[in-house]
Design an enzyme around this catalytic site. Structure first.
Site, mmCIF file in Angstrom:
data_model
loop_
_atom_site.group_PDB
_atom_site.id
_atom_site.type_symbol
_atom_site.label_atom_id
_atom_site.label_comp_id
_atom_site.label_asym_id
_atom_site.label_seq_id
_atom_site.Cartn_x
_atom_site.Cartn_y
_atom_site.Cartn_z
ATOM 1 N N SER A 128 0.874 -1.161 -0.103
ATOM 2 C CA SER A 128 0.109 0.118 0.103
ATOM 3 C C SER A 128 0.726 1.071 -0.089
ATOM 4 C CB SER A 128 -0.920 -0.043 1.222
ATOM 5 O OG SER A 128 -0.021 -0.226 2.462
ATOM 6 N N ASN B 163 -2.149 -2.271 13.338
ATOM 7 C CA ASN B 163 -3.650 -2.372 13.308
ATOM 8 C C ASN B 163 -4.037 -1.323 14.322
ATOM 9 O OD1 ASN B 163 -3.517 -4.768 11.883
ATOM 10 N ND2 ASN B 163 -4.310 -5.954 13.476
ATOM 11 N N THR C 289 -39.836 26.014 -10.246
ATOM 12 C CA THR C 289 -39.986 24.583 -9.803
ATOM 13 C C THR C 289 -40.266 23.680 -11.061
ATOM 14 O OG1 THR C 289 -42.756 24.876 -9.685
ATOM 15 C CG2 THR C 289 -41.522 25.419 -7.601
ATOM 16 N N HIS C 290 -39.949 22.467 -10.940
ATOM 17 C CA HIS C 290 -40.046 21.632 -12.341
ATOM 18 C C HIS C 290 -39.322 22.302 -13.543
ATOM 19 C CE1 HIS C 290 -43.369 19.583 -10.217
ATOM 20 N NE2 HIS C 290 -43.521 20.686 -9.932
ATOM 21 N N SER D 44 -13.542 26.192 -27.348
ATOM 22 C CA SER D 44 -13.733 25.241 -28.140
ATOM 23 C C SER D 44 -12.606 25.016 -29.172
ATOM 24 C CB SER D 44 -14.991 25.016 -28.945
ATOM 25 O OG SER D 44 -14.868 24.199 -30.097
ATOM 26 N N LYS E 171 -17.389 29.894 -28.743
ATOM 27 C CA LYS E 171 -17.564 28.865 -27.383
ATOM 28 C C LYS E 171 -16.906 29.281 -26.288
ATOM 29 C CE LYS E 171 -19.395 25.124 -27.328
ATOM 30 N NZ LYS E 171 -20.428 24.064 -27.336
ATOM 31 N N ASN F 83 -17.010 27.607 -22.712
ATOM 32 C CA ASN F 83 -17.669 26.285 -22.087
ATOM 33 C C ASN F 83 -17.492 26.303 -20.602
ATOM 34 O OD1 ASN F 83 -18.330 25.287 -24.611
ATOM 35 N ND2 ASN F 83 -16.461 24.187 -24.916
ATOM 36 N N GLU G 196 -19.016 21.954 -14.991
ATOM 37 C CA GLU G 196 -19.219 20.558 -15.343
ATOM 38 C C GLU G 196 -18.480 19.776 -14.478
ATOM 39 O OE1 GLU G 196 -20.151 20.506 -19.930
ATOM 40 O OE2 GLU G 196 -18.633 22.212 -19.530
ATOM 41 N N GLN H 140 -7.646 -2.140 4.191
ATOM 42 C CA GLN H 140 -6.478 -1.322 3.487
ATOM 43 C C GLN H 140 -6.931 -0.508 2.193
ATOM 44 O OE1 GLN H 140 -2.231 -2.741 3.402
ATOM 45 N NE2 GLN H 140 -2.593 -2.984 1.084
ATOM 46 N N LYS I 116 -8.092 3.435 1.968
ATOM 47 C CA LYS I 116 -7.260 4.457 1.742
ATOM 48 C C LYS I 116 -7.237 5.296 0.303
ATOM 49 C CE LYS I 116 -4.172 2.930 5.207
ATOM 50 N NZ LYS I 116 -4.963 1.769 5.280
HETATM 51 N N1 ARG Z 1 -1.017 -1.376 5.593
HETATM 52 C C1 ARG Z 1 -2.180 -1.866 6.318
HETATM 53 C C2 ARG Z 1 -3.332 -1.037 6.225
HETATM 54 O O1 ARG Z 1 -3.307 -0.163 5.453
HETATM 55 C C3 ARG Z 1 -1.833 -1.548 7.744
HETATM 56 C C4 ARG Z 1 -1.992 -2.468 8.840
HETATM 57 C C5 ARG Z 1 -1.529 -4.050 8.516
HETATM 58 N N2 ARG Z 1 -2.027 -4.797 9.608
HETATM 59 C C6 ARG Z 1 -1.765 -6.285 9.482
HETATM 60 N N3 ARG Z 1 -1.997 -6.829 10.313
HETATM 61 N N4 ARG Z 1 -1.188 -6.812 8.400
HETATM 62 O O2 ARG Z 1 -4.404 -1.358 6.835
#
Ligand code: ARG
Length: 467
Positions: A32, A119, A164-165, A286, A292, A294, A299, A331, A334
């Site tokens: 990661s 963790n 409205t609408h 454009s 144009k 835009n 958007e 994981q 993220k």
């Molecule tokens: N890279 C892991 C995460 O983003 C970290 C936690 C990993 N823990 C493990 N027991 N493998 O969640």
């Protein structure tokens, strides 16, 4: 094709019981670091506070603690200056930092991970990141609110059709319309502030899932990292991703608000409406059609809001099947969250710029109120107020007058009194006092209504409320 070769050596941080290394594919699916490296500051901050606590509780020596902290400070500088080599083999930011710490200070580095697991470490890093994101969202929304207040104040008496609408409904003021968005963003800020309050408990010290047998002081680390206190349950601490979900829920709702305003900007800036003109800074030309202009930024705000909703969905779906406590699925939290944070910050900044730069065309807005019998409700209200008829009957009479005006090819105030009296003989000259859009708008003085005087009151109250 990726080669599925075996790595010769087991991972040095967790490979004690392993004989061989992981395959290339395993390394690729597991790593990661490419995205979680942006958590380096939070990771190092968390480690430094954990280390200080280990020293103060006597779990590690002062000397070891000092060299760990010095090493971590050096690593932070290396990463900030771009002198750090990240390795996918070391999976994530936590192990990249720890491996480098070992290079710098030797085996003592291994003491940092006492009474901690990746963790609780990742949960802490991530909460610190999301907490910052909540604060930034609040600040960015405030800037957008100020832009809205300014444009509303300048245009408190600019009359436009209210829809409205997407059918002409009643005349309103442009200032009133802008202040409607101010209210949405006020609620959005409240959601980010709530999310921040709820997330502000520190998971550090929950260790892998069960807590630790070391005499740690979780209150100390929580306080040092700016949390209100430690999380109450170690199993919840490592398996909870509500903070990211709440941030993304708030961001998704807010992005919907941005998207609706973006949609209006697209409509208002087209030649047929021409209610507003967007600045060069937020439009593009454009390559083939020279005329144009835009509204790309609008958007893209509309388009990117879908991406934020997608990120929220992605994490909800990831989490919904996971038994307690940590699973590696998590994981996946993220990329979705980082993307939502960045995308959200970009669309709020773009919308703020667009509102700040927007040029309003009051003549065009007013001209548009000539269409669609926009004061019909005023006429019906007059029939109720002056003739004392029930509203349903007044509605019916007004409908017949609209049909008559439509046949004649003009607006309601183009009918003569005699023509009106063929439908309702009791109608008097006085009715013409309510058929102009100015009078209609000026009469809407109920709290929160569209009359310029009310809009200015809303603006004053908004100025006090933005904090
Ligand atoms: N890279 C892991 C995460 O983003 C970290 C936690 C990993 N823990 C493990 N027991 N493998 O969640």
């Amino acid at each position: 094709m990726t080669e599925n070769t075996q790595k010769p050596k087991a991972n040095t941080l967790w490979g004690g019981r392993f004989e061989g290394g992981v395959s290339d594919i395993m390394e690729k699916i597991n790593a990661s670091i490419d995205f979680d490296k942006i958590l380096y500051r939070q990771d190092i901050q968390g480690s430094i506070e954990h280390c200080k606590m280990l020293v103060e509780t006597g779990i590690i020596t002062n000397e070891d603690g000092q060299s760990i902290q010095d090493g971590l400070t050096q690593i932070e500088q290396e990463i900030t200056e771009g002198n750090f080599e990240f390795s996918a083999e070391l999976e994530d930011i936590h192990m990249n930092v720890e491996a480098r710490l070992t290079e710098i200070i030797g085996a003592t580095a291994g003491r940092l991970h006492t009474a901690r697991s990746r963790n609780d470490q990742v949960a802490t890093d991530f909460k610190l990141y999301v907490r910052d994101a909540c604060d930034q969202a609040d600040e960015a929304l405030k800037a957008l609110q100020i832009a809205l207040i300014n444009i509303a104040e300048e245009n408190a008496d600019v009359i436009m059709p209210g829809f409205t609408h997407l059918q002409s409904a009643q005349p309103v003021t442009f200032g009133h319309h802008m202040m409607a968005y101010f209210e949405m963003f006020t609620r959005d800020r409240g959601r980010f502030q709530d999310a921040r309050k709820r997330l502000n408990e520190c998971p550090l010290g929950a260790a892998a899932l069960a807590g630790t047998s070391f005499p740690i002081d979780r209150h100390q680390t929580a306080k040092a990292l700016g949390f209100d206190g430690p999380t109450a349950n170690s199993m919840d601490s490592v398996s909870d991703r509500d903070h990211a979900l709440e941030f993304m829920s708030a961001a998704a709702i807010s992005a919907v608000h941005v998207s609706r305003l973006a949609e209006e900007i697209v409509t208002w800036s087209c030649a047929q409406f021409n209610f507003i003109q967007m600045s060069d800074s937020f439009t593009t030309g454009s390559s083939i059609m020279p005329q144009k202009r835009n509204p790309d930024a609008a958007e893209l705000c509309r388009g990117k809001s879908g991406r934020i909703i997608g990120s929220l969905n992605s994490l909800l779906i990831t989490m919904k099947g996971l038994a307690l406590t940590f699973s590696k699925d998590m994981q996946e939290d993220k990329e979705a969250t980082f993307d939502a944070v960045e995308t959200y910050s970009l669309i709020i900044a773009a919308m703020t710029g667009m509102v700040e730069d927007m040029k309003v065309n009051p003549e065009q807005m007013r001209k548009a109120t000539d269409l669609g019998f926009i004061t019909a409700t005023d006429l019906a209200d007059w029939v109720v107020r002056v003739l004392g008829l029930p509203f349903r009957q007044a509605h019916h009479i007004t409908g017949s007058l609209v049909a008559m005006a439509e046949k004649k090819g003009g607006d309601l105030d183009g009918l003569t009194l005699e023509e009106m009296q063929t439908i309702e003989p009791l109608i008097t000259d006085d009715v013409f006092n309510v058929l102009s859009v100015d009078k209609s708008v000026a009469s809407r003085v109920s709290f929160g209504g569209t009359a310029p005087s009310e809009v200015l009151k809303q603006v004053e109250s908004a100025k006090k409320r933005i904090g």
